[in-house]
Design an enzyme around this catalytic site. Structure first.
Site, PDB file in Angstrom:
ATOM      1  N   LYS A  63       4.446  -1.271  -9.511  1.00 63.37           N
ATOM      2  CA  LYS A  63       4.370   0.221  -9.460  1.00 63.37           C
ATOM      3  C   LYS A  63       5.944   1.055  -9.210  1.00 63.37           C
ATOM      4  O   LYS A  63       5.996   2.231  -9.477  1.00 63.37           O
ATOM      5  CB  LYS A  63       3.304   0.571  -8.136  1.00 63.37           C
ATOM      6  CG  LYS A  63       3.931   0.489  -6.763  1.00 63.37           C
ATOM      7  CD  LYS A  63       4.580   1.721  -6.134  1.00 63.37           C
ATOM      8  CE  LYS A  63       5.251   1.804  -5.095  1.00 63.37           C
ATOM      9  NZ  LYS A  63       5.936   0.511  -4.593  1.00 63.37           N
ATOM     10  N   GLY A  93       0.983  -1.197  -0.050  1.00 63.30           N
ATOM     11  CA  GLY A  93       0.137   0.056   0.085  1.00 63.30           C
ATOM     12  C   GLY A  93       0.861   1.271   0.009  1.00 63.30           C
ATOM     13  O   GLY A  93       2.195   1.105  -0.011  1.00 63.30           O
ATOM     14  N   ASN A 144      12.176   5.055  -5.094  1.00 67.55           N
ATOM     15  CA  ASN A 144      12.136   5.035  -6.467  1.00 67.55           C
ATOM     16  C   ASN A 144      12.027   6.284  -7.395  1.00 67.55           C
ATOM     17  O   ASN A 144      12.675   6.635  -8.249  1.00 67.55           O
ATOM     18  CB  ASN A 144      11.199   4.078  -6.774  1.00 67.55           C
ATOM     19  CG  ASN A 144      11.444   2.423  -6.296  1.00 67.55           C
ATOM     20  OD1 ASN A 144      12.504   1.828  -6.772  1.00 67.55           O
ATOM     21  ND2 ASN A 144      10.721   2.052  -5.311  1.00 67.55           N
TER      22      ASN A 144
END
Length: 355
Positions: free
Chosen positions: A209, A154, A274
């Site tokens: 993601k 999450g 990231n």
């Protein structure tokens, strides 16, 4: 063997990994139970005991650091391993001799484990199929006798969680017992915990993601605006769904908190490792310079390599992943990559919504 009672509230909860997220999870758990936190470095253990601080996080008094995996497994029926994916299997091999079927493991690692034929390396493999790419929950079941496994996923930026900002996470597991346990242990007034039985889909969403987050950071580093980022994120979402489905995930997992929720958060935050990698690349730093200047691993770097080779194998159209691969590993400039993506015919195909 009969399960040990989960109502033994005097038993501590184990956390393996004292990075930013591991420290935050330990603090969340310590609000309800005593916590044993596995720390590899003896000097870090001494610092935590002396100053009650780690990586800038004040450590709850109920947290006790240890470097003994066997002791942690003996004392704790429930363990949260939060270790970078590159080191996860090695950690499990060390932990496994101390585990029993009554143990419950809920990991918090967003990365892949790659198992290759003997003599092969990731760089020498042109493509990868699903048999070579393991989720972290699969590593746990391969390396141990543990049956009840779950994962955390999450929009969980460590700094915001540490400061008590409202947030949510997903505990995914094939076992409702594990989901309910995760909710009881982690939920606070500021931290909501949801459940999901599609553990593979949730894990894949959390991993993939990170690729889009690197691209979003690069886009911001070049000074592109919010319109361009909206285009990137929406296209990235589609790319995640199609590649995730090819790897065995369910579409619904990508459309919830662990998918689009995590994607939007990490694509818009300088707190994301990231995102920061992409931003620094756009500002002219090399990947080697970025990696040498941090002790926290950005999982998305390795994920780009794995995802690109999987997309090639399954013939999934993944322009963001493929272009980012060229930036990280084939010397394409960030500016040229984003110019290419902005020109790419982005007729966003969302037919998966009707399936």
């Amino acid at each position: 063997m009969t399960s040990k009672s989960l109502s033994e509230n005097d038993k501590p909860i184990g956390v393996i990994g004292a990075g930013n997220f591991g420290s935050v999870v330990a603090n969340l758990l310590a609000q309800r139970r005593n916590v044993l936190l596995h720390v590899r470095d003896e000097s870090t253990i001494e610092r935590i005991l002396k100053t009650r601080e780690n990586r800038g996080h004040p450590m709850h008094p109920a947290i006790t650091p240890t470097n003994d995996l066997g002791y942690l497994a003996e004392q704790c029926d429930v363990i949260f391993p939060i270790v970078p994916s590159l080191h996860f299997r090695a950690m499990m091999k060390n932990l496994s001799p101390h585990l029993h079927p009554y143990h419950i493991l809920i990991h918090g690692t967003k990365g892949f484990d790659v198992s290759l034929p003997e003599g092969k390396t990731l760089d020498t493999m042109a493509t990868l199929d699903r048999s070579m790419v393991k989720t972290i929950s699969e590593v746990i079941t391969e390396e141990s006798v543990v049956v009840r496994v779950g994962c955390l996923a999450g929009p969980n930026l460590s700094k915001e969680l540490a400061e008590g900002h409202p947030a949510a996470t997903v505990v995914a597991s094939h076992f409702n017992e594990v989901i309910q346990l995760g909710k009881r242990l982690l939920r606070t007034n500021h931290f909501q915990v949801y459940g999901n039985n599609d553990m593979v889909g949730v894990e894949l969403a959390g991993v993939l993601k990170n690729v889009i987050a690197i691209a979003a950071g690069a886009l911001s580093g070049l000074g592109y605006g919010e319109n361009a980022k909206g285009l990137l994120v929406s296209r990235g979402m589609v790319e995640m769904v199609y590649l995730g489905r090819a790897l065995g995930g369910n579409t619904k997992a990508f459309l919830g908190v662990a998918g689009v929720g995590d994607l939007v958060t990490t694509c818009n935050s300088s707190l994301s490792r990231n995102f920061t990698v992409g931003y620094r690349l756009a500002k002219g730093e090399t990947l080697a310079e970025i990696l040498n200047s941090t002790d926290e691993i950005a999982e998305g770097i390795n994920t780009v390599k794995v995802a690109k080779k999987c997309a090639d194998y399954y013939k999934v159209r993944a322009p963001i992943t493929s272009t980012l691969y060229q930036v990280l590993f084939e010397d394409m400039t960030v500016k040229r990559a984003l110019e290419y993506l902005m020109r790419y015919p982005l007729n966003v195909d969302i037919d998966f919504l009707t399936e």
